[in-house]
Design a protein around this motif. Structure first.
Motif, PDB file in Angstrom:
ATOM      1  N   ARG A 253       0.830  -1.211   0.000  1.00 23.13           N
ATOM      2  CA  ARG A 253       0.000   0.000   0.000  1.00 23.13           C
ATOM      3  C   ARG A 253       0.860   1.253   0.000  1.00 23.13           C
ATOM      4  O   ARG A 253       0.569   2.227  -0.709  1.00 23.13           O
ATOM      5  N   LEU A 254       1.924   1.212   0.823  1.00 24.61           N
ATOM      6  CA  LEU A 254       2.826   2.369   0.853  1.00 24.61           C
ATOM      7  C   LEU A 254       3.490   2.584  -0.501  1.00 24.61           C
ATOM      8  O   LEU A 254       3.668   3.727  -0.933  1.00 24.61           O
ATOM      9  N   GLN A 255       3.853   1.473  -1.163  1.00 17.83           N
ATOM     10  CA  GLN A 255       4.470   1.594  -2.479  1.00 17.83           C
ATOM     11  C   GLN A 255       3.486   2.186  -3.477  1.00 17.83           C
ATOM     12  O   GLN A 255       3.844   3.049  -4.302  1.00 17.83           O
ATOM     13  N   LYS A 256       2.222   1.711  -3.392  1.00 17.45           N
ATOM     14  CA  LYS A 256       1.193   2.264  -4.272  1.00 17.45           C
ATOM     15  C   LYS A 256       0.973   3.754  -3.977  1.00 17.45           C
ATOM     16  O   LYS A 256       0.842   4.574  -4.892  1.00 17.45           O
ATOM     17  N   GLN A 257       0.941   4.080  -2.674  1.00 19.51           N
ATOM     18  CA  GLN A 257       0.781   5.487  -2.312  1.00 19.51           C
ATOM     19  C   GLN A 257       1.955   6.322  -2.798  1.00 19.51           C
ATOM     20  O   GLN A 257       1.789   7.442  -3.282  1.00 19.51           O
ATOM     21  N   GLU A 258       3.171   5.750  -2.661  1.00 17.44           N
ATOM     22  CA  GLU A 258       4.355   6.478  -3.122  1.00 17.44           C
ATOM     23  C   GLU A 258       4.310   6.681  -4.630  1.00 17.44           C
ATOM     24  O   GLU A 258       4.633   7.767  -5.134  1.00 17.44           O
ATOM     25  N   ASP A 259       3.903   5.615  -5.357  1.00 18.65           N
ATOM     26  CA  ASP A 259       3.777   5.745  -6.811  1.00 18.65           C
ATOM     27  C   ASP A 259       2.729   6.792  -7.169  1.00 18.65           C
ATOM     28  O   ASP A 259       2.929   7.597  -8.090  1.00 18.65           O
ATOM     29  N   ALA A 260       1.614   6.754  -6.422  1.00 15.58           N
ATOM     30  CA  ALA A 260       0.558   7.748  -6.681  1.00 15.58           C
ATOM     31  C   ALA A 260       1.047   9.157  -6.378  1.00 15.58           C
ATOM     32  O   ALA A 260       0.772  10.099  -7.127  1.00 15.58           O
TER      33      ALA A 260
ATOM     34  N   LYS B 273       3.422  10.174  -9.124  1.00  7.92           N
ATOM     35  CA  LYS B 273       2.661  10.514 -10.314  1.00  7.92           C
ATOM     36  C   LYS B 273       1.959  11.856 -10.140  1.00  7.92           C
ATOM     37  O   LYS B 273       1.943  12.695 -11.059  1.00  7.92           O
ATOM     38  N   LEU B 274       1.386  12.051  -8.950  1.00 10.82           N
ATOM     39  CA  LEU B 274       0.734  13.327  -8.671  1.00 10.82           C
ATOM     40  C   LEU B 274       1.740  14.467  -8.691  1.00 10.82           C
ATOM     41  O   LEU B 274       1.434  15.564  -9.173  1.00 10.82           O
ATOM     42  N   SER B 275       2.943  14.196  -8.177  1.00  7.15           N
ATOM     43  CA  SER B 275       3.990  15.220  -8.192  1.00  7.15           C
ATOM     44  C   SER B 275       4.378  15.579  -9.616  1.00  7.15           C
ATOM     45  O   SER B 275       4.565  16.759  -9.950  1.00  7.15           O
ATOM     46  N   GLU B 276       4.503  14.546 -10.475  1.00  7.57           N
ATOM     47  CA  GLU B 276       4.819  14.821 -11.869  1.00  7.57           C
ATOM     48  C   GLU B 276       3.712  15.630 -12.536  1.00  7.57           C
ATOM     49  O   GLU B 276       3.986  16.582 -13.273  1.00  7.57           O
TER      50      GLU B 276
END
Length: 352
Positions: free
Chosen positions: A132-139, A142-145
């Protein structure tokens, strides 16, 4: 751990006796299951032996008559019951201890299984949490980009808007300055009583010393206001010739029609002696006008008979060749272009 019987002794005992008691089989199985049972059994056995020794020693000390009395009064039977009770109590204690130990081991095993299950559940929970943390980090990445892209787009749009606003402000300022200059000139408030050739040169200098030159610097547009100025001059001028004419003849008539004060004033405004040679190569017509006025202000004894023709000759010899004849639009356009380019050169030299 201490074993009750070694494998060799156990075999000899079975061979000598010819049989194996159920209690022996049970004890051996229990010892294989719980090795410490041997230690406890030995201790209890030693305690039982000590008690039996005490009982035998008591019996031996009493002799035959004492033993007879013990049998008659029943004390010997009581002692036998006590001994048997002691042995039974020892065996029961041994059995209870073994059961307790076995139960304890069962509880420990259960606790280990529960702990293992808990650890497995914790591991799975940690793994899921990590996922979940990895998914949140990816999200978040992505949101940062997307945010960076949005910020860049907003930044570009703001820059475009600011650039458009700046261009609009510069354009408005240039329009206002041009309208003010042309209106004052067309109303006869500026450059009055000067020949039209001199008026055009001074008018072009005034226009491109205003916000109009800032417009050209920031936008790079070198056509809009130059063409607009030429059209306005032609539309408002009443002294323009209708046909081709010679530049020399035009300038000769120009200085002759001027009084001495206007000659000296315009000669100072349009002087070319202090201008570097590099700039002069780009303004041949202005060079001719300025040189004509300078020569016309000389005393009569040293002044050339035709200052304009002398100026054209000097221009061809030192600067560039110019056409002898022209018309009103071509002459005005040339003066405007040379003046505007010279003003840009001056500003660029100051900036550098």
């Amino acid at each position: 751990m201490t074993n009750l019987f070694s494998p060799q002794e156990s075999g000899n005992f079975q061979q000598n006796t010819g049989f194996v008691t159920p209690s022996t089989q049970t004890l051996e199985k229990l010892q294989r299951r719980v090795p410490v049972v041997g230690d406890k059994a030995i201790i209890d056995l030693i305690n039982g032996i000590q008690i039996n020794k005490e009982m035998l020693r008591y019996r031996k000390n009493r002799g035959w008559f004492g033993n007879l009395i013990s049998k008659l009064d029943g004390s010997d039977n009581k002692r036998q019951i006590l001994l048997d009770g002691n042995l039974i109590a020892g065996q029961e204690a041994l059995a209870n201890w073994v059961l307790e130990l076995t139960d304890s081991l069962k509880i420990s095993q259960t606790a280990l299984e529960i702990t293992q299950n808990s650890l497995l559940e914790a591991r799975d929970a940690i793994r899921h949490q990590k996922q979940r943390l990895q998914k949140q980090e990816d999200a978040i990445n992505k949101l940062s980009e997307q945010f960076n892209q949005l910020a860049e787009q907003v930044h570009q749009r703001l820059n475009n808007i600011e650039s458009r606003i700046r261009k609009l402000e510069v354009r408005v300022a240039a329009n206002e300055d041009l309208d003010h200059i042309i209106t004052a000139w067309a109303a006869g408030q500026t450059y009055s009583q000067l020949p039209w050739a001199i008026q055009i040169a001074l008018l072009a200098r005034e226009v491109f010393s205003s916000s109009v030159i800032n417009y050209e610097l920031e936008t790079g547009d070198k056509e809009r206001y130059r063409q607009l100025l030429v059209n306005k001059i032609i539309a408002h001028s009443k002294q323009l010739p209708n046909s081709f004419f010679g530049i020399g003849d035009l300038l000769e008539q120009t200085w002759i029609s001027m009084n001495n004060d206007d000659r000296e004033l315009t000669a100072g405004l349009l002087e070319i002696r202090s201008i570097p040679q590099k700039r002069l190569t780009n303004i041949p017509h202005l060079f001719v006008i300025g040189t004509t006025l300078e020569l016309a202000t000389l005393p009569e004894e040293v002044r050339p008979n035709k200052p304009a023709q002398s100026a054209i000759y000097l221009c061809r010899a030192q600067i560039d060749s110019i056409s002898r004849t022209t018309d009103a639009r071509e002459f005005i356009t040339t003066i405007v272009e040379e003046t505007a380019n010279d003003c840009l050169t001056i500003i660029n030299n100051i900036s550098n």
